[in-house]
Motif scaffolding. Structure first.
Motif, mmCIF file in Angstrom:
data_model
loop_
_atom_site.group_PDB
_atom_site.id
_atom_site.type_symbol
_atom_site.label_atom_id
_atom_site.label_comp_id
_atom_site.label_asym_id
_atom_site.label_seq_id
_atom_site.Cartn_x
_atom_site.Cartn_y
_atom_site.Cartn_z
ATOM 1 N N LEU A 1 -3.060 -4.845 3.445
ATOM 2 C CA LEU A 1 -2.316 -4.743 2.188
ATOM 3 C C LEU A 1 -1.857 -3.312 1.847
ATOM 4 N N PRO A 2 -2.764 -2.320 1.921
ATOM 5 C CA PRO A 2 -2.322 -0.965 1.543
ATOM 6 C C PRO A 2 -1.189 -0.447 2.419
ATOM 7 N N LEU A 3 -1.157 -0.904 3.660
ATOM 8 C CA LEU A 3 -0.104 -0.435 4.568
ATOM 9 C C LEU A 3 1.255 -0.990 4.133
ATOM 10 N N ILE B 1 1.986 -1.825 1.108
ATOM 11 C CA ILE B 1 2.320 -1.152 -0.165
ATOM 12 C C ILE B 1 2.956 0.217 0.119
#
Lengths: 294, 141
Positions: free
Chosen positions: B10-12, B14
């Motif tokens: 997920l953070p990637l 984002i």
């Protein structure tokens, strides 16, 4: 412990995931909070992790760090530096990764570290090649002439005098307040050539780093990727003293090291953490002390 | 399994999404390449420092510049994305918060707001500034 060899052997026993978590804690302590409402809670979190070392691999712990960091980036997006965004993503990554079984930690850290490293470098290159004033050297000429952090390098690398740099600084600082709509800065042909070289070098190395980590990162020639990153850090951050960004890049590069085979690179990155602290020194002022004033 | 893979990364997503959005927005609006999470720092002279709001007070035809420290925070917020709407918003905030403190013994005072942008011409080593927005408002007690 009485020899460097023993220290190195003891260092070689440290688990790579542990080391990455520890350096992330340092990043949290020194470079994550710029306002009291983030700086204080993040410092408290660091103290907690110091008392309870297991917290450095706790998902809830990193989620708390992410929440404070996220708060700062969202409410102060207009002043937040790009590395604050990256730090926030990294904390979220750690929060997610440490929910997974231990065996998945290192592979996930490697994926996240590589994506951030490659992503931020490629976007930086995209901006530089599409900007109208970067590739020509205009940006670096302007920076060498007006940014005090670069003055010492301008003096050492080019033939511009300290007096002219000082004059440029005053002209730039007062420019918006003067009635004149144009003002001429003092420059030299050598400085223009150095600026053009700096622009080309920056684009090439910022392109080499992501490509090398993408295509050579896991192989025997991964030294090219690591060497490019070390060169970039040593060439960039003494002047552009954004140490938080340098630490992040080192951390991401560390995630790309093989736990056994690349131990020397891990050691070098640890050393680089220390060396980058020296980049906080004000070279101009130190140089002035030893070489005489501007 | 697939859901877990999405959460894991997920953070990637984002990061890529924010950086791409910043790049696209900066092509359409005057968003500074240096800010907004798109990694455009040190890529252009057009940094927030190259953008400045000046505020003047006018008394009996005499223009006095208001010290920058009075509205520094407003300027720092505005200059990252200096649109006309945000310029009006800056003026509204100034008139509501700063202007009453600058009235001294006057009942009415005219304030002029100017937004300037600076460029660098490397061919002749010149700094050039241009007036982008200007507006006046009067504050009455």
């Amino acid at each position: 412990m009485n020899s460097m060899q023993e220290y190195y052997e003891s260092f070689a026993q440290i688990d790579l995931v542990d080391l990455i978590a520890r350096f992330s804690l340092l990043l949290m302590l020194f470079y994550s909070g710029h306002y009291w409402f983030t700086e204080i809670p993040l410092s408290l979190l660091f103290i907690l992790s110091f008392i309870f070392p297991k917290l450095s691999k706790s998902s809830q712990f990193w989620f708390a760090a992410f929440s404070f960091s996220f708060f700062e980036v969202v409410f102060y997006w207009h002043s937040a530096d790009n590395h604050m965004f990256l730090i926030t993503y990294w904390f979220l990554s750690l929060a997610i990764i440490f929910t997974r079984p231990t065996v998945e930690h290192l592979p996930l850290l490697r994926t996240h570290g590589k994506t951030y490293l490659v992503g931020c470098m490629l976007f930086a290159v995209l901006w530089k090649v599409t900007a109208s004033d970067f590739a020509s050297g205009e940006f670096f000429e302007f920076t060498l002439l007006t940014d005090k952090r670069f003055f010492y390098f301008a003096r050492v690398l080019t033939d511009i005098s300290g007096a002219n740099l000082l004059a440029n600084q005053v002209l730039f600082a007062d420019f918006f307040l003067t009635p004149e709509s144009t003002v001429k800065l003092f420059s030299t042909p050598t400085l223009e050539r150095v600026a053009a070289f700096m622009a080309t070098f920056t684009i090439l190395i910022e392109l080499l780093i992501p490509l090398a980590f993408l295509f050579l990162g896991n192989g025997r020639r991964n030294w090219i990727a690591h060497m490019a990153l070390v060169t970039f850090v040593l060439a960039t951050y003494p002047a552009a003293s954004v140490i938080g960004f340098a630490w992040l890049l080192i951390l991401f590069a560390m995630t790309q090291c093989h736990p056994q085979r690349d131990r020397k690179w891990v050691a070098l990155y640890c050393l680089l953490y220390v060396v980058t602290q020296a980049f906080r020194l004000r070279y101009g002022e130190i140089g002035d002390t030893f070489l005489g004033g501007l | 399994m697939r859901q877990q893979a999405i959460v894991n990364h997920l953070p990637l997503f984002i990061m890529v999404l924010i950086a791409m959005s910043q790049f696209v927005i900066a092509q359409k609006l005057p968003l500074s390449p240096w800010k907004g999470g798109g990694f455009g720092m040190f890529s252009t002279v057009d940094s927030p420092q190259a953008r400045r709001v000046l505020v003047f007070a006018e008394d009996n035809g005499k223009k006095t510049r208001i010290p920058y420290s009075v509205y520094k925070e407003l300027n720092q917020n505005f200059r990252i994305l200096p649109t006309r709407e945000r310029f009006n918003d800056l003026i509204d905030r100034f008139m509501a918060n700063q202007a009453p403190l600058l009235m001294k013994d006057k009942t009415e005072r005219k304030f002029t707001f100017e937004y300037w942008k600076m460029e660098f011409n490397a061919r002749n080593d010149q700094l050039i500034k241009g007036l982008i927005f200007v507006e006046s408002r009067t504050f009455s007690r």
